[in-house]
Design a protein around this motif. Sequence first.
Motif, PDB file in Angstrom:
ATOM      1  N   VAL A  25       0.826  -1.214   0.000  1.00 52.29           N
ATOM      2  CA  VAL A  25       0.000   0.000   0.000  1.00 52.29           C
ATOM      3  C   VAL A  25       0.863   1.268   0.000  1.00 52.29           C
ATOM      4  O   VAL A  25       0.718   2.110  -0.895  1.00 52.29           O
ATOM      5  N   PRO A  26       1.777   1.444   0.957  1.00 53.59           N
ATOM      6  CA  PRO A  26       2.594   2.665   0.886  1.00 53.59           C
ATOM      7  C   PRO A  26       3.534   2.668  -0.322  1.00 53.59           C
ATOM      8  O   PRO A  26       3.859   3.736  -0.842  1.00 53.59           O
ATOM      9  N   LEU A  27       3.951   1.500  -0.773  1.00 52.45           N
ATOM     10  CA  LEU A  27       4.781   1.460  -1.983  1.00 52.45           C
ATOM     11  C   LEU A  27       3.991   1.928  -3.200  1.00 52.45           C
ATOM     12  O   LEU A  27       4.528   2.647  -4.056  1.00 52.45           O
ATOM     13  N   ALA A  28       2.722   1.539  -3.288  1.00 41.82           N
ATOM     14  CA  ALA A  28       1.866   2.019  -4.381  1.00 41.82           C
ATOM     15  C   ALA A  28       1.691   3.532  -4.286  1.00 41.82           C
ATOM     16  O   ALA A  28       1.705   4.241  -5.307  1.00 41.82           O
ATOM     17  N   ALA A  29       1.552   4.038  -3.073  1.00 38.21           N
ATOM     18  CA  ALA A  29       1.406   5.488  -2.882  1.00 38.21           C
ATOM     19  C   ALA A  29       2.664   6.227  -3.325  1.00 38.21           C
ATOM     20  O   ALA A  29       2.583   7.274  -3.975  1.00 38.21           O
ATOM     21  N   VAL A  30       3.827   5.674  -3.004  1.00 39.65           N
ATOM     22  CA  VAL A  30       5.087   6.292  -3.453  1.00 39.65           C
ATOM     23  C   VAL A  30       5.161   6.252  -4.983  1.00 39.65           C
ATOM     24  O   VAL A  30       5.595   7.224  -5.621  1.00 39.65           O
ATOM     25  N   GLY A  31       4.731   5.146  -5.562  1.00 44.78           N
ATOM     26  CA  GLY A  31       4.700   5.055  -7.025  1.00 44.78           C
ATOM     27  C   GLY A  31       3.830   6.139  -7.637  1.00 44.78           C
ATOM     28  O   GLY A  31       4.189   6.741  -8.658  1.00 44.78           O
ATOM     29  N   LEU A  32       2.687   6.417  -7.013  1.00 44.95           N
ATOM     30  CA  LEU A  32       1.824   7.489  -7.511  1.00 44.95           C
ATOM     31  C   LEU A  32       2.470   8.858  -7.356  1.00 44.95           C
ATOM     32  O   LEU A  32       2.318   9.720  -8.228  1.00 44.95           O
ATOM     33  N   VAL A  33       3.171   9.066  -6.262  1.00 47.42           N
ATOM     34  CA  VAL A  33       3.892  10.339  -6.095  1.00 47.42           C
ATOM     35  C   VAL A  33       4.871  10.524  -7.244  1.00 47.42           C
ATOM     36  O   VAL A  33       4.911  11.591  -7.882  1.00 47.42           O
ATOM     37  N   LEU A  34       5.643   9.484  -7.540  1.00 55.15           N
ATOM     38  CA  LEU A  34       6.618   9.580  -8.629  1.00 55.15           C
ATOM     39  C   LEU A  34       5.938   9.793  -9.978  1.00 55.15           C
ATOM     40  O   LEU A  34       6.399  10.594 -10.800  1.00 55.15           O
ATOM     41  N   LEU A  35       4.842   9.090 -10.203  1.00 53.58           N
ATOM     42  CA  LEU A  35       4.102   9.242 -11.457  1.00 53.58           C
ATOM     43  C   LEU A  35       3.572  10.662 -11.602  1.00 53.58           C
ATOM     44  O   LEU A  35       3.655  11.266 -12.680  1.00 53.58           O
ATOM     45  N   MET A  36       3.067  11.220 -10.517  1.00 59.23           N
ATOM     46  CA  MET A  36       2.522  12.577 -10.567  1.00 59.23           C
ATOM     47  C   MET A  36       3.612  13.644 -10.664  1.00 59.23           C
ATOM     48  O   MET A  36       3.388  14.707 -11.233  1.00 59.23           O
ATOM     49  N   VAL A  37       4.790  13.368 -10.137  1.00 61.36           N
ATOM     50  CA  VAL A  37       5.916  14.293 -10.347  1.00 61.36           C
ATOM     51  C   VAL A  37       6.251  14.344 -11.835  1.00 61.36           C
ATOM     52  O   VAL A  37       6.470  15.414 -12.404  1.00 61.36           O
ATOM     53  N   GLY A  38       6.257  13.177 -12.462  1.00 65.24           N
ATOM     54  CA  GLY A  38       6.479  13.134 -13.913  1.00 65.24           C
ATOM     55  C   GLY A  38       5.386  13.860 -14.677  1.00 65.24           C
ATOM     56  O   GLY A  38       5.660  14.590 -15.635  1.00 65.24           O
ATOM     57  N   ALA A  39       4.143  13.684 -14.244  1.00 63.11           N
ATOM     58  CA  ALA A  39       3.028  14.372 -14.892  1.00 63.11           C
ATOM     59  C   ALA A  39       3.151  15.886 -14.726  1.00 63.11           C
ATOM     60  O   ALA A  39       2.944  16.645 -15.682  1.00 63.11           O
ATOM     61  N   ALA A  40       3.501  16.327 -13.525  1.00 62.64           N
ATOM     62  CA  ALA A  40       3.652  17.765 -13.286  1.00 62.64           C
ATOM     63  C   ALA A  40       4.780  18.344 -14.133  1.00 62.64           C
ATOM     64  O   ALA A  40       4.662  19.456 -14.663  1.00 62.64           O
ATOM     65  N   THR A  41       5.843  17.571 -14.286  1.00 66.04           N
ATOM     66  CA  THR A  41       6.956  18.016 -15.131  1.00 66.04           C
ATOM     67  C   THR A  41       6.506  18.178 -16.579  1.00 66.04           C
ATOM     68  O   THR A  41       6.833  19.167 -17.241  1.00 66.04           O
ATOM     69  N   THR A  42       5.749  17.208 -17.057  1.00 67.59           N
ATOM     70  CA  THR A  42       5.227  17.281 -18.426  1.00 67.59           C
ATOM     71  C   THR A  42       4.338  18.507 -18.591  1.00 67.59           C
ATOM     72  O   THR A  42       4.462  19.248 -19.569  1.00 67.59           O
ATOM     73  N   HIS A  43       3.441  18.725 -17.638  1.00 69.90           N
ATOM     74  CA  HIS A  43       2.540  19.878 -17.729  1.00 69.90           C
ATOM     75  C   HIS A  43       3.308  21.198 -17.603  1.00 69.90           C
ATOM     76  O   HIS A  43       2.939  22.184 -18.249  1.00 69.90           O
ATOM     77  N   ALA A  44       4.356  21.218 -16.806  1.00 69.47           N
ATOM     78  CA  ALA A  44       5.162  22.444 -16.686  1.00 69.47           C
ATOM     79  C   ALA A  44       5.832  22.781 -18.011  1.00 69.47           C
ATOM     80  O   ALA A  44       5.880  23.949 -18.410  1.00 69.47           O
ATOM     81  N   LYS A  45       6.347  21.766 -18.692  1.00 68.05           N
ATOM     82  CA  LYS A  45       6.977  21.998 -20.004  1.00 68.05           C
ATOM     83  C   LYS A  45       5.975  22.532 -21.014  1.00 68.05           C
ATOM     84  O   LYS A  45       6.345  23.240 -21.942  1.00 68.05           O
ATOM     85  N   ARG A  46       4.713  22.188 -20.829  1.00 63.91           N
ATOM     86  CA  ARG A  46       3.661  22.616 -21.757  1.00 63.91           C
ATOM     87  C   ARG A  46       2.915  23.867 -21.257  1.00 63.91           C
ATOM     88  O   ARG A  46       1.934  24.285 -21.861  1.00 63.91           O
ATOM     89  N   ASN A  47       3.372  24.442 -20.143  1.00 61.98           N
ATOM     90  CA  ASN A  47       2.734  25.630 -19.546  1.00 61.98           C
ATOM     91  C   ASN A  47       1.258  25.392 -19.226  1.00 61.98           C
ATOM     92  O   ASN A  47       0.418  26.256 -19.449  1.00 61.98           O
ATOM     93  N   GLU A  48       0.954  24.222 -18.673  1.00 67.30           N
ATOM     94  CA  GLU A  48      -0.418  23.869 -18.296  1.00 67.30           C
ATOM     95  C   GLU A  48      -0.545  23.954 -16.767  1.00 67.30           C
ATOM     96  O   GLU A  48      -0.543  22.951 -16.068  1.00 67.30           O
ATOM     97  N   SER A  49      -0.657  25.188 -16.278  1.00 62.82           N
ATOM     98  CA  SER A  49      -0.610  25.410 -14.830  1.00 62.82           C
ATOM     99  C   SER A  49      -1.799  24.794 -14.087  1.00 62.82           C
ATOM    100  O   SER A  49      -1.646  24.326 -12.963  1.00 62.82           O
ATOM    101  N   ARG A  50      -2.970  24.767 -14.687  1.00 63.53           N
ATOM    102  CA  ARG A  50      -4.136  24.178 -14.011  1.00 63.53           C
ATOM    103  C   ARG A  50      -3.908  22.694 -13.746  1.00 63.53           C
ATOM    104  O   ARG A  50      -4.248  22.180 -12.685  1.00 63.53           O
ATOM    105  N   ALA A  51      -3.314  22.001 -14.698  1.00 66.22           N
ATOM    106  CA  ALA A  51      -3.039  20.571 -14.532  1.00 66.22           C
ATOM    107  C   ALA A  51      -1.986  20.340 -13.450  1.00 66.22           C
ATOM    108  O   ALA A  51      -2.049  19.344 -12.721  1.00 66.22           O
TER     109      ALA A  51
END
Length: 126
Positions: A75-101
């Motif tokens: 369970v906490p390992l899955a949560a850490v995986g989601l944190v990492l996945l969302m950091v990647g998502a935020a990075t992608t959105h930052a490169k695209r200037n998608e601040s709402r995302a």
Amino acid sequence: MNVALWTVAALLAVVFLAAGGAKLAQPKAKLAASPNMAWTEDFSPGMLKTIGALEVLAAVGLILPAALDIVPILVPLAAVGLVLLMVGAATTHAKRNESRAIVTNVVLIILAGVVAWGRFGPYPFS
């Protein structure tokens, strides 16, 4: 606190099961046509399916191991995986200037981080 952690984990599981399922079920062109999914143009169809599979696996990992009392440390390992996945998502959105995302990604990072902290730390499954 146990109930709060279960609630947050369940909320995250629903969100990521839906998001990952959509990425697995729909072709890239249909995803890219959605208003909030323009970022999919930056990824190959295979990578989108991989992201979807990771989201679905994390959703399952947030609930089933503890509910079935089989390797609840997942369970906490899955949560850490989601944190990492969302950091990647935020990075992608930052490169695209998608601040709402990015705001959505940060909220999901915080929620998944709370589950990871709680289940690794003071409120593990006994």
